[in-house]
Write an enzyme that holds these catalytic residues in place. Structure first.
Site, PDB file in Angstrom:
ATOM      1  N   PRO A   2       0.720  -1.330  -0.293  1.00  0.00           N
ATOM      2  CG  PRO A   2       0.000  -1.137   2.116  1.00  0.00           C
ATOM      3  CD  PRO A   2       0.243  -1.812   1.058  1.00  0.00           C
ATOM      4  N   PRO A  36       1.305  -6.536   4.200  1.00  0.00           N
ATOM      5  CG  PRO A  36       2.314  -7.767   2.188  1.00  0.00           C
ATOM      6  CD  PRO A  36       1.326  -7.218   3.388  1.00  0.00           C
ATOM      7  NE  ARG A  41       5.207   0.720  -1.931  1.00  0.00           N
ATOM      8  CZ  ARG A  41       5.653  -0.250  -2.608  1.00  0.00           C
ATOM      9  NH1 ARG A  41       5.808   0.365  -4.006  1.00  0.00           N
ATOM     10  NH2 ARG A  41       4.874  -1.230  -2.923  1.00  0.00           N
ATOM     11  NE  ARG A  72      -5.169  -6.110   2.352  1.00  0.00           N
ATOM     12  CZ  ARG A  72      -4.634  -5.861   1.599  1.00  0.00           C
ATOM     13  NH1 ARG A  72      -4.222  -4.636   0.566  1.00  0.00           N
ATOM     14  NH2 ARG A  72      -2.977  -5.783   1.224  1.00  0.00           N
TER      15      ARG A  72
HETATM   16  O1  LIG Z   1      -2.030  -5.108  -4.398  1.00  0.00           O
HETATM   17  C1  LIG Z   1      -0.880  -4.461  -4.321  1.00  0.00           C
HETATM   18  O2  LIG Z   1      -0.333  -3.762  -4.811  1.00  0.00           O
HETATM   19  C2  LIG Z   1      -1.139  -3.272  -3.061  1.00  0.00           C
HETATM   20  C3  LIG Z   1      -0.832  -3.694  -1.439  1.00  0.00           C
HETATM   21  C4  LIG Z   1       0.804  -4.615  -2.070  1.00  0.00           C
HETATM   22  C5  LIG Z   1       1.974  -4.808  -3.073  1.00  0.00           C
HETATM   23  C6  LIG Z   1       2.972  -5.302  -2.330  1.00  0.00           C
HETATM   24  O3  LIG Z   1       2.888  -6.007  -1.365  1.00  0.00           O
HETATM   25  C7  LIG Z   1       3.984  -4.634  -3.380  1.00  0.00           C
HETATM   26  O4  LIG Z   1       4.137  -4.070  -4.161  1.00  0.00           O
HETATM   27  O5  LIG Z   1       5.001  -5.857  -3.089  1.00  0.00           O
HETATM   28  C8  LIG Z   1      -1.353  -3.854  -0.454  1.00  0.00           C
HETATM   29  O6  LIG Z   1      -0.568  -4.977   0.726  1.00  0.00           O
HETATM   30  O7  LIG Z   1      -2.776  -3.447  -0.540  1.00  0.00           O
END
Ligand SMILES: O=C(O)C/C(=C\C=C(/O)C(=O)O)C(=O)O
Length: 128
Positions: A2, A36, A41, A72
């Site tokens: 995110p 995670p 960021r 989600r």
């Molecule tokens: O799914 C997404 O792009 C957003 C996301 C996590 C992204 C990563 O883990 C990544 O860029 O490696 C999220 O948890 O919403």
């Protein structure tokens, strides 16, 4: 992602310290178990060209956008959005207790087909 993306009026620049906000936001979303750490960021973008309301020079704004991946459930998203806004407003209290500021926040979902990620940081936070 995110992504936490803060835009703020340039007249706040010398009054804001973003690192404590980003730390609290990252720790909070990771504590839900749904985000995670290696994918979180944050960044702040100062806007020097802005106008708030009637243009009074002491009027300010801050806008936070949280972009998350698709899928989600709404209960979790609403809980996270409520808490993120609370963290933002609390962090802004030294400003809003003393001066005028518009605070806004929105959580948006990334398109599951049109978003692309490549991230080699995740492996550093995986437990065996
Ligand atoms: O799914 C997404 O792009 C957003 C996301 C996590 C992204 C990563 O883990 C990544 O860029 O490696 C999220 O948890 O919403």
């Amino acid at each position: 992602m995110p992504h936490f993306i803060v835009e703020y009026s340039g007249n706040l620049h010398h009054r804001l310290d973003f690192q404590p906000l980003f730390k609290e936001l990252h720790e909070y979303v990771v504590s839900t178990g749904a985000f995670p750490l290696g994918g979180v960021r944050s960044r702040a973008i100062r806007c020097d060209d802005f106008r708030v309301a009637d243009g009074r020079s002491d009027f300010a704004f801050i806008n936070l956008t949280l972009k998350i991946g698709h899928g989600r459930d709404m209960t979790l998203k609403q809980q996270v959005a409520d808490q993120v806004f609370e963290i933002l407003c609390r962090w802004m209290e030294p400003i809003t207790n003393e001066s005028y500021c518009q605070i806004s926040f929105e959580m948006t979902e990334l398109d599951p087909v049109l978003k692309y990620n490549k991230n080699n940081i995740h492996a550093l936070f995986k437990s065996n």
